[in-house]
Design a protein around this motif. Structure first.
Motif, PDB file in Angstrom:
ATOM      1  N   PRO A  65       0.841  -1.195   0.000  1.00 32.27           N
ATOM      2  CA  PRO A  65       0.000   0.000   0.000  1.00 32.27           C
ATOM      3  C   PRO A  65       0.882   1.253   0.000  1.00 32.27           C
ATOM      4  CG  PRO A  65      -0.695  -1.547   1.701  1.00 32.27           C
ATOM      5  CD  PRO A  65       0.624  -2.023   1.191  1.00 32.27           C
ATOM      6  N   GLY A  66       0.413   2.286  -0.617  1.00 29.90           N
ATOM      7  CA  GLY A  66       1.154   3.543  -0.668  1.00 29.90           C
ATOM      8  C   GLY A  66       0.408   4.522  -1.554  1.00 29.90           C
ATOM      9  N   ARG A  67       0.506   5.808  -1.230  1.00 30.32           N
ATOM     10  CA  ARG A  67      -0.267   6.801  -1.979  1.00 30.32           C
ATOM     11  C   ARG A  67       0.100   6.835  -3.457  1.00 30.32           C
ATOM     12  NH1 ARG A  67       0.960  11.813   1.914  1.00 30.32           N
ATOM     13  NH2 ARG A  67       2.962  10.698   1.891  1.00 30.32           N
ATOM     14  N   THR A  68       1.377   6.699  -3.763  1.00 30.23           N
ATOM     15  CA  THR A  68       1.793   6.730  -5.161  1.00 30.23           C
ATOM     16  C   THR A  68       1.243   5.527  -5.918  1.00 30.23           C
ATOM     17  OG1 THR A  68       3.831   7.839  -4.484  1.00 30.23           O
ATOM     18  CG2 THR A  68       3.759   6.950  -6.715  1.00 30.23           C
ATOM     19  N   LEU A  69       1.287   4.354  -5.289  1.00 26.94           N
ATOM     20  CA  LEU A  69       0.757   3.163  -5.948  1.00 26.94           C
ATOM     21  C   LEU A  69      -0.764   3.192  -6.037  1.00 26.94           C
ATOM     22  CD1 LEU A  69       3.162   0.379  -4.670  1.00 26.94           C
ATOM     23  CD2 LEU A  69       2.681   0.954  -7.064  1.00 26.94           C
ATOM     24  N   VAL A  70      -1.431   3.834  -5.097  1.00 31.92           N
ATOM     25  CA  VAL A  70      -2.876   4.019  -5.229  1.00 31.92           C
ATOM     26  C   VAL A  70      -3.179   4.806  -6.494  1.00 31.92           C
ATOM     27  CG1 VAL A  70      -4.901   5.181  -4.271  1.00 31.92           C
ATOM     28  CG2 VAL A  70      -3.455   3.809  -2.779  1.00 31.92           C
ATOM     29  N   LEU A  71      -2.468   5.933  -6.688  1.00 28.59           N
ATOM     30  CA  LEU A  71      -2.685   6.752  -7.886  1.00 28.59           C
ATOM     31  C   LEU A  71      -2.357   5.961  -9.152  1.00 28.59           C
ATOM     32  CD1 LEU A  71      -1.153  10.165  -6.720  1.00 28.59           C
ATOM     33  CD2 LEU A  71      -3.570   9.572  -6.919  1.00 28.59           C
ATOM     34  N   ALA A  72      -1.249   5.225  -9.119  1.00 30.68           N
ATOM     35  CA  ALA A  72      -0.854   4.441 -10.298  1.00 30.68           C
ATOM     36  C   ALA A  72      -1.897   3.389 -10.619  1.00 30.68           C
ATOM     37  CB  ALA A  72       0.505   3.794 -10.060  1.00 30.68           C
ATOM     38  N   SER A  73      -2.399   2.711  -9.593  1.00 27.64           N
ATOM     39  CA  SER A  73      -3.366   1.627  -9.825  1.00 27.64           C
ATOM     40  C   SER A  73      -4.665   2.150 -10.432  1.00 27.64           C
ATOM     41  CB  SER A  73      -3.644   0.879  -8.524  1.00 27.64           C
ATOM     42  OG  SER A  73      -4.375   1.678  -7.603  1.00 27.64           O
ATOM     43  N   ARG A  74      -4.999   3.388 -10.154  1.00 32.81           N
ATOM     44  CA  ARG A  74      -6.222   3.973 -10.709  1.00 32.81           C
ATOM     45  C   ARG A  74      -6.105   4.242 -12.204  1.00 32.81           C
ATOM     46  NH1 ARG A  74      -7.276   8.386  -5.819  1.00 32.81           N
ATOM     47  NH2 ARG A  74      -7.961   6.872  -4.238  1.00 32.81           N
ATOM     48  N   GLU A  75      -4.870   4.291 -12.722  1.00 25.86           N
ATOM     49  CA  GLU A  75      -4.654   4.531 -14.148  1.00 25.86           C
ATOM     50  C   GLU A  75      -4.639   3.250 -14.966  1.00 25.86           C
ATOM     51  OE1 GLU A  75      -1.417   7.028 -15.228  1.00 25.86           O
ATOM     52  OE2 GLU A  75      -1.629   8.350 -13.498  1.00 25.86           O
ATOM     53  N   ILE A  76      -4.666   2.117 -14.303  1.00 29.40           N
ATOM     54  CA  ILE A  76      -4.491   0.831 -14.992  1.00 29.40           C
ATOM     55  C   ILE A  76      -5.844   0.151 -15.139  1.00 29.40           C
ATOM     56  CG2 ILE A  76      -3.399  -1.432 -14.878  1.00 29.40           C
ATOM     57  CD1 ILE A  76      -1.166  -0.095 -13.222  1.00 29.40           C
ATOM     58  N   GLY A  80       1.313  -4.742   5.706  1.00 26.16           N
ATOM     59  CA  GLY A  80       0.055  -4.399   6.338  1.00 26.16           C
ATOM     60  C   GLY A  80      -0.382  -2.992   5.979  1.00 26.16           C
ATOM     61  N   ILE A  81      -1.461  -2.571   6.581  1.00 27.87           N
ATOM     62  CA  ILE A  81      -2.139  -1.335   6.201  1.00 27.87           C
ATOM     63  C   ILE A  81      -1.785  -0.217   7.171  1.00 27.87           C
ATOM     64  CG2 ILE A  81      -4.403  -0.253   5.885  1.00 27.87           C
ATOM     65  CD1 ILE A  81      -5.414  -3.159   5.288  1.00 27.87           C
ATOM     66  N   GLY A  82      -1.430   0.925   6.603  1.00 27.32           N
ATOM     67  CA  GLY A  82      -1.121   2.072   7.439  1.00 27.32           C
ATOM     68  C   GLY A  82      -2.194   3.131   7.436  1.00 27.32           C
ATOM     69  N   TRP A  83      -3.277   2.886   6.685  1.00 30.07           N
ATOM     70  CA  TRP A  83      -4.355   3.861   6.611  1.00 30.07           C
ATOM     71  C   TRP A  83      -5.335   3.688   7.772  1.00 30.07           C
ATOM     72  CZ3 TRP A  83      -1.911   2.788   2.099  1.00 30.07           C
ATOM     73  CH2 TRP A  83      -1.702   3.850   1.224  1.00 30.07           C
ATOM     74  N   PRO A  84      -6.011   4.767   8.160  1.00 27.65           N
ATOM     75  CA  PRO A  84      -7.047   4.619   9.180  1.00 27.65           C
ATOM     76  C   PRO A  84      -8.289   3.901   8.676  1.00 27.65           C
ATOM     77  CG  PRO A  84      -6.977   6.889   8.380  1.00 27.65           C
ATOM     78  CD  PRO A  84      -5.787   6.181   7.787  1.00 27.65           C
ATOM     79  N   ARG A  85      -8.479   3.910   7.346  1.00 26.16           N
ATOM     80  CA  ARG A  85      -9.648   3.225   6.795  1.00 26.16           C
ATOM     81  C   ARG A  85      -9.190   2.020   5.992  1.00 26.16           C
ATOM     82  NH1 ARG A  85     -13.570   7.488   3.932  1.00 26.16           N
ATOM     83  NH2 ARG A  85     -12.419   6.528   2.229  1.00 26.16           N
ATOM     84  N   LEU A  86      -9.740   0.865   6.315  1.00 21.22           N
ATOM     85  CA  LEU A  86      -9.303  -0.401   5.731  1.00 21.22           C
ATOM     86  C   LEU A  86      -9.413  -0.399   4.217  1.00 21.22           C
ATOM     87  CD1 LEU A  86      -8.323  -3.276   6.367  1.00 21.22           C
ATOM     88  CD2 LEU A  86     -10.725  -3.978   6.435  1.00 21.22           C
ATOM     89  N   GLU A  87     -10.516   0.141   3.684  1.00 15.93           N
ATOM     90  CA  GLU A  87     -10.714   0.067   2.233  1.00 15.93           C
ATOM     91  C   GLU A  87      -9.656   0.853   1.473  1.00 15.93           C
ATOM     92  OE1 GLU A  87     -13.664   3.219   3.806  1.00 15.93           O
ATOM     93  OE2 GLU A  87     -12.777   1.312   4.408  1.00 15.93           O
ATOM     94  N   GLU A  88      -9.127   1.927   2.065  1.00 14.62           N
ATOM     95  CA  GLU A  88      -8.064   2.674   1.404  1.00 14.62           C
ATOM     96  C   GLU A  88      -6.764   1.873   1.406  1.00 14.62           C
ATOM     97  OE1 GLU A  88      -7.926   6.334   3.524  1.00 14.62           O
ATOM     98  OE2 GLU A  88      -9.602   7.219   2.439  1.00 14.62           O
ATOM     99  N   GLY A  89      -6.536   1.130   2.476  1.00 13.70           N
ATOM    100  CA  GLY A  89      -5.306   0.362   2.583  1.00 13.70           C
ATOM    101  C   GLY A  89      -5.177  -0.746   1.568  1.00 13.70           C
ATOM    102  N   VAL A  90      -6.291  -1.306   1.131  1.00 15.82           N
ATOM    103  CA  VAL A  90      -6.235  -2.411   0.169  1.00 15.82           C
ATOM    104  C   VAL A  90      -6.655  -1.966  -1.234  1.00 15.82           C
ATOM    105  CG1 VAL A  90      -6.596  -4.172   1.936  1.00 15.82           C
ATOM    106  CG2 VAL A  90      -8.573  -3.174   0.769  1.00 15.82           C
ATOM    107  N   GLU A  91      -6.726  -0.667  -1.465  1.00 15.22           N
ATOM    108  CA  GLU A  91      -7.184  -0.209  -2.779  1.00 15.22           C
ATOM    109  C   GLU A  91      -6.241  -0.638  -3.889  1.00 15.22           C
ATOM    110  OE1 GLU A  91      -8.317   3.767  -5.396  1.00 15.22           O
ATOM    111  OE2 GLU A  91      -8.101   3.949  -3.229  1.00 15.22           O
ATOM    112  N   VAL A  92      -4.932  -0.568  -3.644  1.00 17.42           N
ATOM    113  CA  VAL A  92      -3.976  -0.974  -4.678  1.00 17.42           C
ATOM    114  C   VAL A  92      -4.235  -2.412  -5.102  1.00 17.42           C
ATOM    115  CG1 VAL A  92      -1.546  -1.334  -5.243  1.00 17.42           C
ATOM    116  CG2 VAL A  92      -2.216   0.616  -3.828  1.00 17.42           C
TER     117      VAL A  92
END
Length: 311
Positions: free
Chosen positions: A120-131, A144-156
């Protein structure tokens, strides 16, 4: 300067240079055609460039600093480096352009039946949205997940999984757990994911830059633990490895920092490190020195600082 050369010679020099540089003809073949030695012909190619009779410039369709990329790869023994041609000091802007290049690399790298690992990571979240689509490949979450919200942590993992249409192995656990919480690691779903770590063939991970560009560092700060690690020299994390500025691993979170262990990560055939911006410059240098990545995607300022530090 080219005006000092007669026009007919200018034309000949341009012809020779274009045949060699633009059309890929060997110098020996061109030399035979024009009736000169290979050494004279090679000098003609160099002179055409020196006099400005021809112009050689990169035409890469993405904003990459070609020279810095080559220097960084050579200096740190990388398979390749992609230095995004931005000098912005705005971390969000740097993240967006690095994400776009990352998305392209993922699209061009993934092959049928790969096993892909993503952190998980903000840059990879953005990248995954382009694919939108990738060859069929299983996807494994590497930390593991570092976000406070579970769904954001597994978005990638979710986004890449939809693109590949294959199996996904998420890791529904925080990136850092308390010692008394370790029994959670015996949960079947978590054990199934961690067992997949050793099958990963291509890993894509973001660089955490301490203290302000790392979610782990923020969690440790909230627990009152970060200062002790900073005193030991920690400037970054990559996967589940804490690094000092010299690229040395710093212990202290064993059994609590959840994700792929360093030994298993180093066994992955292709490891891509992603990160840049003001907050991650020391982290980029530490990751390069650690030899944890085969490929790095970063920005101009981070690359220049890394080269200067190891100059």
């Amino acid at each position: 300067m080219s005006a000092q050369m007669p026009l007919d010679q200018q034309i000949l020099h341009v012809y020779v240079a274009m045949q060699n540089l633009a059309h890929g003809r060997p110098v020996n073949d061109i030399a035979e055609e024009i009736g000169k030695s290979r050494f004279v012909t090679a000098r003609m190619v160099r002179r055409a460039r020196d006099l400005g009779l021809i112009e050689v410039r990169p035409t890469v369709s993405v904003p990459i600093d070609v020279d810095l990329s080559a220097q960084l790869a050579q200096r740190f023994g990388l398979q390749s480096a992609l230095v995004v041609a931005t000098r912005s000091t705005d971390d969000a802007e740097v993240r967006e352009v690095i994400a776009s290049v990352t998305a392209r690399l993922i699209r061009e790298t993934v092959q049928e039946d790969d096993v892909l690992g993503f952190a998980p990571g903000r840059t990879l979240v953005l990248a995954s949205r382009e694919i939108e689509a990738l060859p069929s490949a299983d996807v494994v979450q590497l930390t593991g997940i570092g976000w406070p919200r579970l769904e954001e942590g597994v978005e990638v993992i979710s986004n890449i999984g939809r693109a590949t249409g294959a199996a996904t192995a998420p890791l529904y656990v925080p990136i850092l757990i308390d010692p008394e919480a370790t029994p959670i690691l015996r949960h079947p779903a978590i054990k199934e994911t961690t067992a997949r770590f050793r099958h990963v063939r291509k890993a894509f991970l973001t660089i955490g830059g301490w203290p302000d560009s790392s979610l782990l560092a923020q969690v440790l700060a909230e627990n009152g633990e970060r200062e002790a690690f900073e005193e030991r020299g920690v400037v970054a994390e990559f996967g589940t490895t804490l690094l000092d500025i010299y690229g040395r691993s710093v212990p202290g979170l064993e059994g609590r920092f959840i994700g792929i262990p360093e030994a298993e990560l180093r066994a992955v055939p292709l490891r891509v490190a992603i990160g840049g911006g003001e907050g991650k410059q020391r982290g980029v240098l530490a990751t390069l020195r650690a030899g944890l990545a085969h490929v790095i995607i970063t920005d101009v300022r981070s690359a220049e600082l890394a080269l200067a530090a190891d100059g």
